[in-house]
Scaffold this active site. Structure first.
Site, PDB file in Angstrom:
ATOM      1  N   ARG A  54       0.845  -1.209   0.000  1.00  0.00           N
ATOM      2  CA  ARG A  54       0.000   0.000   0.000  1.00  0.00           C
ATOM      3  C   ARG A  54       0.876   1.253   0.000  1.00  0.00           C
ATOM      4  O   ARG A  54       0.532   2.260  -0.593  1.00  0.00           O
ATOM      5  CB  ARG A  54      -0.968   0.006   1.194  1.00  0.00           C
ATOM      6  CG  ARG A  54      -1.762   1.311   1.307  1.00  0.00           C
ATOM      7  CD  ARG A  54      -3.079   1.188   2.071  1.00  0.00           C
ATOM      8  NE  ARG A  54      -2.996   0.441   3.289  1.00  0.00           N
ATOM      9  CZ  ARG A  54      -2.387   0.841   4.408  1.00  0.00           C
ATOM     10  NH1 ARG A  54      -1.780   2.017   4.451  1.00  0.00           N
ATOM     11  NH2 ARG A  54      -2.368   0.077   5.482  1.00  0.00           N
ATOM     12  N   TYR A 106     -15.582  18.036 -15.764  1.00  0.00           N
ATOM     13  CA  TYR A 106     -16.059  16.653 -15.802  1.00  0.00           C
ATOM     14  C   TYR A 106     -17.083  16.429 -14.677  1.00  0.00           C
ATOM     15  O   TYR A 106     -16.777  16.659 -13.500  1.00  0.00           O
ATOM     16  CB  TYR A 106     -14.870  15.691 -15.682  1.00  0.00           C
ATOM     17  CG  TYR A 106     -15.287  14.282 -15.363  1.00  0.00           C
ATOM     18  CD1 TYR A 106     -16.115  13.583 -16.236  1.00  0.00           C
ATOM     19  CD2 TYR A 106     -14.891  13.666 -14.186  1.00  0.00           C
ATOM     20  CE1 TYR A 106     -16.528  12.294 -15.934  1.00  0.00           C
ATOM     21  CE2 TYR A 106     -15.294  12.382 -13.881  1.00  0.00           C
ATOM     22  CZ  TYR A 106     -16.113  11.706 -14.762  1.00  0.00           C
ATOM     23  OH  TYR A 106     -16.536  10.430 -14.464  1.00  0.00           O
ATOM     24  N   ASP A 177      -6.518  19.356 -14.779  1.00  0.00           N
ATOM     25  CA  ASP A 177      -6.910  18.040 -15.299  1.00  0.00           C
ATOM     26  C   ASP A 177      -6.484  18.002 -16.772  1.00  0.00           C
ATOM     27  O   ASP A 177      -7.057  18.696 -17.609  1.00  0.00           O
ATOM     28  CB  ASP A 177      -8.431  17.866 -15.135  1.00  0.00           C
ATOM     29  CG  ASP A 177      -8.908  16.474 -15.545  1.00  0.00           C
ATOM     30  OD1 ASP A 177      -8.200  15.807 -16.321  1.00  0.00           O
ATOM     31  OD2 ASP A 177     -10.002  16.070 -15.098  1.00  0.00           O
ATOM     32  N   LYS A 202      -8.062   6.626 -19.405  1.00  0.00           N
ATOM     33  CA  LYS A 202      -8.333   7.081 -20.779  1.00  0.00           C
ATOM     34  C   LYS A 202      -7.137   6.796 -21.686  1.00  0.00           C
ATOM     35  O   LYS A 202      -6.844   5.659 -21.960  1.00  0.00           O
ATOM     36  CB  LYS A 202      -8.722   8.561 -20.761  1.00  0.00           C
ATOM     37  CG  LYS A 202      -9.719   8.932 -19.656  1.00  0.00           C
ATOM     38  CD  LYS A 202     -11.013   8.156 -19.717  1.00  0.00           C
ATOM     39  CE  LYS A 202     -11.949   8.618 -18.607  1.00  0.00           C
ATOM     40  NZ  LYS A 202     -13.070   7.731 -18.390  1.00  0.00           N
TER      41      LYS A 202
HETATM   42  N1  PLP Z   1     -11.335  13.823 -15.593  1.00  0.00           N
HETATM   43  C1  PLP Z   1     -11.864  13.729 -16.815  1.00  0.00           C
HETATM   44  C2  PLP Z   1     -11.682  14.851 -17.787  1.00  0.00           C
HETATM   45  C3  PLP Z   1     -12.598  12.587 -17.177  1.00  0.00           C
HETATM   46  O1  PLP Z   1     -13.138  12.511 -18.411  1.00  0.00           O
HETATM   47  C4  PLP Z   1     -12.778  11.554 -16.230  1.00  0.00           C
HETATM   48  C5  PLP Z   1     -13.586  10.364 -16.560  1.00  0.00           C
HETATM   49  O2  PLP Z   1     -14.303  10.317 -17.538  1.00  0.00           O
HETATM   50  C6  PLP Z   1     -12.208  11.692 -14.960  1.00  0.00           C
HETATM   51  C7  PLP Z   1     -11.482  12.846 -14.678  1.00  0.00           C
HETATM   52  C8  PLP Z   1     -12.389  10.629 -13.911  1.00  0.00           C
HETATM   53  O3  PLP Z   1     -11.608   9.509 -14.195  1.00  0.00           O
HETATM   54  P1  PLP Z   1     -11.983   8.009 -13.753  1.00  0.00           P
HETATM   55  O4  PLP Z   1     -13.201   7.624 -14.473  1.00  0.00           O
HETATM   56  O5  PLP Z   1     -10.742   7.244 -14.125  1.00  0.00           O
HETATM   57  O6  PLP Z   1     -12.199   8.039 -12.277  1.00  0.00           O
END
Ligand code: PLP
Length: 378
Positions: A54, A106, A177, A202
């Site tokens: 961990r 998001y 992000d 992604k």
């Molecule tokens: N940030 C963006 C721009 C996203 O498109 C997403 C998910 O679609 C996330 C964060 C969150 O990621 P996760 O689904 O891996 O938790």
């Protein structure tokens, strides 16, 4: 022997920063170390540097090394999902801290803030691109400005340098992000951001088969130490298998992104000319309202685009259901093209138009993608 050329190009970093031959076997690719615990020495010390998985694991260390180098950061921390990475940033802040976030961010992270951090943090979702609005919302306890560029799903571009200049004046940290752009298209730390966040689910994973998240820091300061503490104590870490698969996928990230971008640009140009299309949102199109900013701060426009279909929600849904090659599914960044009616997954406070379809442009041949789109639109 590999000769280090400084600074290395991203294609080289992606391959070599997670490669270390295994000393015990000579294996060229790092083995997957599933052990949760590591043997102590006679004096009780930890000669391998590892204690318990961990806290740290060799596969995770390797993944974090490549993540840090890709974004040109001082260190990286990996997580079990993008939302876990985001949550670790918010959990690292002192209760009562005020944070400013984009009103079109998001939706999953927006809901996380609204539901899980209500009463713990203060927050405002605003148009961060409007400098006057941004400055009006800065308070003495504002500790963080969160940005997401290009944004999901409106593909809005935020001028990173402009936000940093305002934040610096007020001693506020900036986290970005960078999921849609990836470090291949945009490096926010080089533009002055303090922390970069990714959903590694992604483009880093790239094959729609694993969940992951990442944070990369510009400097190893007290804030970063707190984030590391949240990672270790909270335990939202990726498994050694996921770390292995992520490091493996990252090796082809620059080449996959080149393909995603080429296809996205051509599909965007095709859609923009189609009589059934109202609007195409893609930063690589000169018609995009922030195309000039995108050209300044990005070295590629990414593989995501959104398209508004004439005829409203009904027609948009008809198009989705007529497609054969594009799969109707959420998520993005995989080799296969995905399409989604976003407003229906984002909930009642969505800012997404009801005729908008978000497309994750895959690596199929562009002629096949355009042919499929043409038959669905017609
Ligand atoms: N940030 C963006 C721009 C996203 O498109 C997403 C998910 O679609 C996330 C964060 C969150 O990621 P996760 O689904 O891996 O938790």
């Amino acid at each position: 022997m590999f000769v280090k050329i400084t600074p290395m190009k991203i294609e080289t970093i992606a391959i070599h920063a997670s490669n270390k031959a295994d000393e015990a076997t000579g294996a060229v690719i790092q083995p997957i170390i599933l052990s949760t615990t590591f043997e102590r020495a006679a004096d009780g010390g930890y000669p391998s540097g590892y204690i318990y998985s961990r806290s740290a694991n060799p596969n995770r260390s390797m993944l974090e090394n490549v993540l840090a180098k890709l974004e040109n950061g001082a260190d990286a921390a990996s997580f079990s999902s993008g939302n876990a990475a985001g949550m670790s940033v918010f959990q690292s802040l002192k209760p009562g801290t005020h944070i400013i976030l984009p009103d079109d961010m998001y939706h999953g992270l927006r809901n996380q803030i609204k539901i899980l951090f209500a009463g713990i943090l203060e927050f405002d979702f605003i148009d961060v691109n409007n400098s006057d609005v941004l400055q009006q919302h800065i308070k003495p306890n504002t500790g963080l400005i969160w940005i997401e560029t290009p944004s999901n799903p409106l593909l809005k571009i935020t001028d990173i340098k402009k936000i940093i200049a305002i934040a610096r004046k007020h001693h506020i940290k900036v986290a970005c992000d960078n999921t849609f752009a990836t470090p291949v298209c945009q490096q926010p730390l080089a533009l002055g951001a303090d922390i970069v966040m990714h959903s590694a689910t992604k483009y880093f994973g790239g094959h729609s088969d694993l969940m992951g998240g990442a944070l990369i820091t510009a400097i190893k300061d007290a804030w970063w130490a707190k984030i590391r503490q949240v990672q270790e104590m909270g335990g939202a870490i990726p498994s050694p298998m996921d770390c292995y698969y992520l490091a493996r996928s990252i090796k082809t990230l620059p080449y996959r992104m080149a393909g995603h971008m080429k296809n996205a640009q051509l599909l965007a140009e095709y859609l923009e000319k189609h009589p059934k299309v109202e609007q195409v949102m893609y930063p690589g199109l000169p018609s995009h309202p922030q195309h000039a900013i995108a050209k300044q701060q990005m070295c590629g426009f990414g593989g995501m685009l959104s398209v508004c279909i004439k005829g409203g929600e009904v027609e948009a849904k008809r198009v989705i259901n007529s497609l054969k090659l594009f799969t109707q599914a959420t998520s993005l960044g995989g080799v296969e093209s995905l399409i989604e009616h976003r407003a229906s997954v984002e909930g009642p406070d969505t800012k997404t138009p009801f005729n908008l379809l978000r497309i994750s442009v895959g690596l199929e041949h562009i002629d096949d993608l355009i042919e499929d789109m043409a038959q669905a639109l017609d």
